[in-house]
Design an enzyme around this catalytic site. Structure first.
Site, PDB file in Angstrom:
ATOM      1  CG  HIS A  95      -0.692   2.425  15.515  1.00  0.00           C
ATOM      2  ND1 HIS A  95      -0.794   2.731  16.852  1.00  0.00           N
ATOM      3  CD2 HIS A  95       0.461   1.736  15.388  1.00  0.00           C
ATOM      4  CE1 HIS A  95       0.250   2.261  17.498  1.00  0.00           C
ATOM      5  NE2 HIS A  95       1.040   1.638  16.628  1.00  0.00           N
ATOM      6  CG  ASP A 112      -3.500   4.022  18.410  1.00  0.00           C
ATOM      7  OD1 ASP A 112      -3.954   3.309  17.495  1.00  0.00           O
ATOM      8  OD2 ASP A 112      -2.290   4.229  18.574  1.00  0.00           O
ATOM      9  CB  SER A 121       1.968  -0.892  18.707  1.00  0.00           C
ATOM     10  OG  SER A 121       2.617   0.339  18.677  1.00  0.00           O
TER      11      SER A 121
END
Length: 418
Positions: A153, A183, A260
């Site tokens: 993402h 992911d 992230s």
């Protein structure tokens, strides 16, 4: 986010779907800005349909190769208050900042193409406009010649990816492949003799072990936090991300938007997870993809640029006595369910492997390959670990009668991310 995590296919009708996930608000840390500031802390795909997964009022937020050159493990005692310093000094240079940009063109509603509007409104009809959405996340180097791991993402749909090293050097990045189902993404930069992270075994982790997170939360580069492993094997449905096929590590090390894709490290400086999600409004609840999962996915992305996940094509829910009673009451007894446990198939996708194998909505799956089934997560794991095209023998209950069917998983159809 305001609702459960989005399915990369746009629905939850696959073998990992769970009809009743816990409605935790998940945020996947990625910093997003555009012509107006867009803030993303969920499965941010540079897409207006999924930006709400990480929206807030502030800026938010593969794996080994035979040529990898990893630093020797750090021998540090967690009784030493400086063990975190030793880890960061040794491996901090292998953590990078990733900036991504995507140009988004707004679409004019189809109604304005009608001749009536063209005739009477002319130049007043709105025209397509473009805006640039920008985001930043974290990543870590796993190959001295420039292979970097991050979250899917973070780079999904990006036109341009820029990687900044701790020493300030900047490189254009090429996305070798990304897998929205887990992911995980792999980026390549043109550089040599880069510092790398050694890979630890996430299968041996125990709650209570000390961990360190390094990343770029809220654009604050090279931020270090520490804590412990709070839990292992948190299912995707446990944290409200039922479309993902990951059993997460839970940590109380501070994970914020922008972390992230960054590494979660053990006390020896080995990467044992990839930081990826938090629960909105909570404190000390961060989640990381176990490194063994990241490594498996990354190797496939490096070798062929994609990951083929086995897929059945069912929407399902864990059967409990309460759900059984509710279904019987709502159908006036027309549905005959005998079992008190198993997995109820709510819907079968047309033309899917499940449909071709003869499964029907209302069937209760009680075992697969002679393994007793009691919940959705067990089916998810069996299917994910199966081989595409290799039949699964499924025992189901249909209208109170046992039935044995054979279903061959097919590759999961993943919707284009453009």
């Amino acid at each position: 986010m305001n609702k459960k995590y989005h399915d990369p296919e746009g629905h939850n009708f696959d073998s990992s779907a769970n009809l009743n996930p816990k409605r935790a608000k998940i945020r996947f840390g990625l910093l997003i800005t555009g012509l107006a500031t867009l803030v993303v802390s969920g499965c941010s795909n540079f897409n207006s349909r999924t930006l709400e997964a990480e929206r807030s009022n502030s800026q938010i937020q593969r794996n080994t190769s035979s040529t990898s050159v990893a630093p020797p493990p750090i021998i540090a005692s967690t009784g030493d208050p400086n063990f975190v310093v030793a880890v960061v000094q040794k491996v901090g240079g292998a953590v990078v900042r990733i900036d991504a940009a995507r140009t988004v063109t707004s679409q004019v509603p189809n109604e304005f193409s009608d001749p009536f509007f063209q005739r009477f409104f002319g130049n007043r009809i709105p025209q397509p406009t473009e805006r640039v959405e920008r985001g930043s996340g974290s990543g870590f180097i796993i190959n001295s010649s420039g292979q970097i791991l991050t979250n899917s993402h973070v780079v999904d749909g990006a036109d341009k990816v820029t990687v900044t090293l701790k020493d300030g050097r900047r490189f254009d990045g090429e996305v070798l492949g990304e897998d929205p189902v887990t992911d995980v993404a792999v980026i390549q930069i043109k550089a040599n003799n880069l510092p790398t992270l050694a890979v630890g075994d996430s299968n041996t982790l125990q709650p209570g072990e000390p961990v360190i997170a390094i990343g770029n939360p809220l654009g604050l580069n090279n931020t270090v936090t520490s804590g412990i492993i709070s839990a292992t094997d948190r299912s995707s449905s446990d944290i409200g991300a039922s479309d993902k096929r990951v059993d997460y590590l839970q940590t109380d090390a501070a994970i914020n938007p922008g972390n992230s894709g960054g590494p979660l490290l053990n006390s020896r400086g080995e990467v044992i997870g990839m930081n990826t999600a938090i629960i909105q409004g909570a404190q000390g609840l961060g989640f990381a993809i176990p490194m063994n999962t990241v490594q498996k996915i990354a190797q496939e992305l490096i070798s062929k640029g994609r990951v083929d996940h086995p897929y059945l094509g069912v929407q399902m829910i864990t059967l409990t006595p309460e759900i059984k009673e509710r279904i019987i009451n709502r159908t006036g007894g027309r549905v005959n369910i005998v079992s008190n446990q198993g997995v109820l198939l709510v819907r079968i996708i047309p033309q899917s492997p499940a449909a071709r194998g003869g499964l029907r909505g209302g069937d209760v799956v009680t075992s697969i390959n002679n393994q007793t089934i009691t919940n959705v997560e067990e089916i998810q794991k069996i299917v994910e670990n199966s081989q595409i095209g290799t039949p699964l023998v499924m025992e189901v209950e249909r209208n109170g009668q046992p039935l044995k069917l054979t279903v061959s998983p097919a590759p999961l159809p993943v919707r284009s991310q453009n």
